[in-house]
Motif scaffolding. Structure first.
Motif, PDB file in Angstrom:
ATOM      1  N   ASN A 112      -3.228  -2.339  -7.970  1.00 30.96           N
ATOM      2  CA  ASN A 112      -3.159  -1.977  -6.564  1.00 30.96           C
ATOM      3  C   ASN A 112      -3.597  -3.450  -5.480  1.00 30.96           C
ATOM      4  N   SER A 172       2.781   4.275   1.183  1.00 31.74           N
ATOM      5  CA  SER A 172       3.164   4.185   2.559  1.00 31.74           C
ATOM      6  C   SER A 172       2.456   5.286   3.782  1.00 31.74           C
ATOM      7  N   ARG A 173       1.927   6.620   2.811  1.00 34.33           N
ATOM      8  CA  ARG A 173       1.244   7.393   3.528  1.00 34.33           C
ATOM      9  C   ARG A 173      -0.085   6.676   4.119  1.00 34.33           C
ATOM     10  N   LEU A 174      -0.443   5.660   3.840  1.00 33.41           N
ATOM     11  CA  LEU A 174      -1.798   4.994   4.278  1.00 33.41           C
ATOM     12  C   LEU A 174      -1.665   4.091   5.610  1.00 33.41           C
ATOM     13  N   VAL A 175      -0.150   3.584   5.748  1.00 34.89           N
ATOM     14  CA  VAL A 175      -0.003   2.719   6.847  1.00 34.89           C
ATOM     15  C   VAL A 175       1.110   3.175   7.763  1.00 34.89           C
ATOM     16  N   GLU A 176       2.046   4.157   7.211  1.00 34.88           N
ATOM     17  CA  GLU A 176       3.010   4.595   8.120  1.00 34.88           C
ATOM     18  C   GLU A 176       2.919   4.745   9.629  1.00 34.88           C
ATOM     19  N   LEU A 226       0.773  -1.090  -0.142  1.00 35.21           N
ATOM     20  CA  LEU A 226      -0.155  -0.245   0.056  1.00 35.21           C
ATOM     21  C   LEU A 226       0.906   1.067  -0.063  1.00 35.21           C
ATOM     22  N   SER A 259       0.384   3.699  11.690  1.00 34.95           N
ATOM     23  CA  SER A 259      -0.022   2.476  12.079  1.00 34.95           C
ATOM     24  C   SER A 259       0.893   1.426  12.497  1.00 34.95           C
TER      25      SER A 259
END
Length: 133
Positions: free
Chosen positions: A89, A26-30, A24, A32
């Motif tokens: 994706n 990185s901005r979506l999971v960094e 994904l 967390s």
């Protein structure tokens, strides 16, 4: 191996979590990834150091597969492979789990090959076209 529906698992500490973190944006999971202790609480979380998290994600991308050995559950190993859609994706992960004493956890072993082949077939059905090497 049983996992109760609704169980919150570690993003950094599980094969499936690392799979999504690796593929994904990185901005979506960094946040967390680095703050499992805040999300899961001190009794569940075993936070990984940021440099170790990055090493794990590099390993996932290198192999196209994520692996957990006796963690987070002692005696259980798993592989998780990405499924991609027509636009490239990640849309889901296929995860294979087994008891450590009978599960070949080598990157090129039969379990790794099987879960990758399954994920590849589903990706193909979703219209994914792997990049030409």
């Amino acid at each position: 191996t049983n996992i109760r529906t609704g169980t919150v698992m570690s993003l950094a500490g599980t094969a499936t979590g690392r799979l999504f973190a690796a593929f994904l944006p990185s901005r979506l999971v960094e946040e967390s990834m680095l703050e499992d202790s805040r999300r899961l609480g001190p009794d569940i979380a075993k936070p990984a150091a940021p440099e170790n998290v990055q090493k794990m994600l590099v390993e996932v991308r290198k192999h196209g597969l994520s692996r957990s050995i006796d963690n987070p559950t002692p005696g259980v190993c798993s592989f998780s492979a990405p499924v991609f859609d027509y636009s490239g994706n990640i849309v889901l992960g296929v995860t294979l789990m087994g008891r450590s004493n009978s599960f070949d956890h080598s990157w090129e072993g039969p379990q790794a090959r099987a879960v990758k082949a399954c994920a590849h077939e589903i990706s193909k059905r979703l219209g994914h076209q792997p990049a030409k090497a």
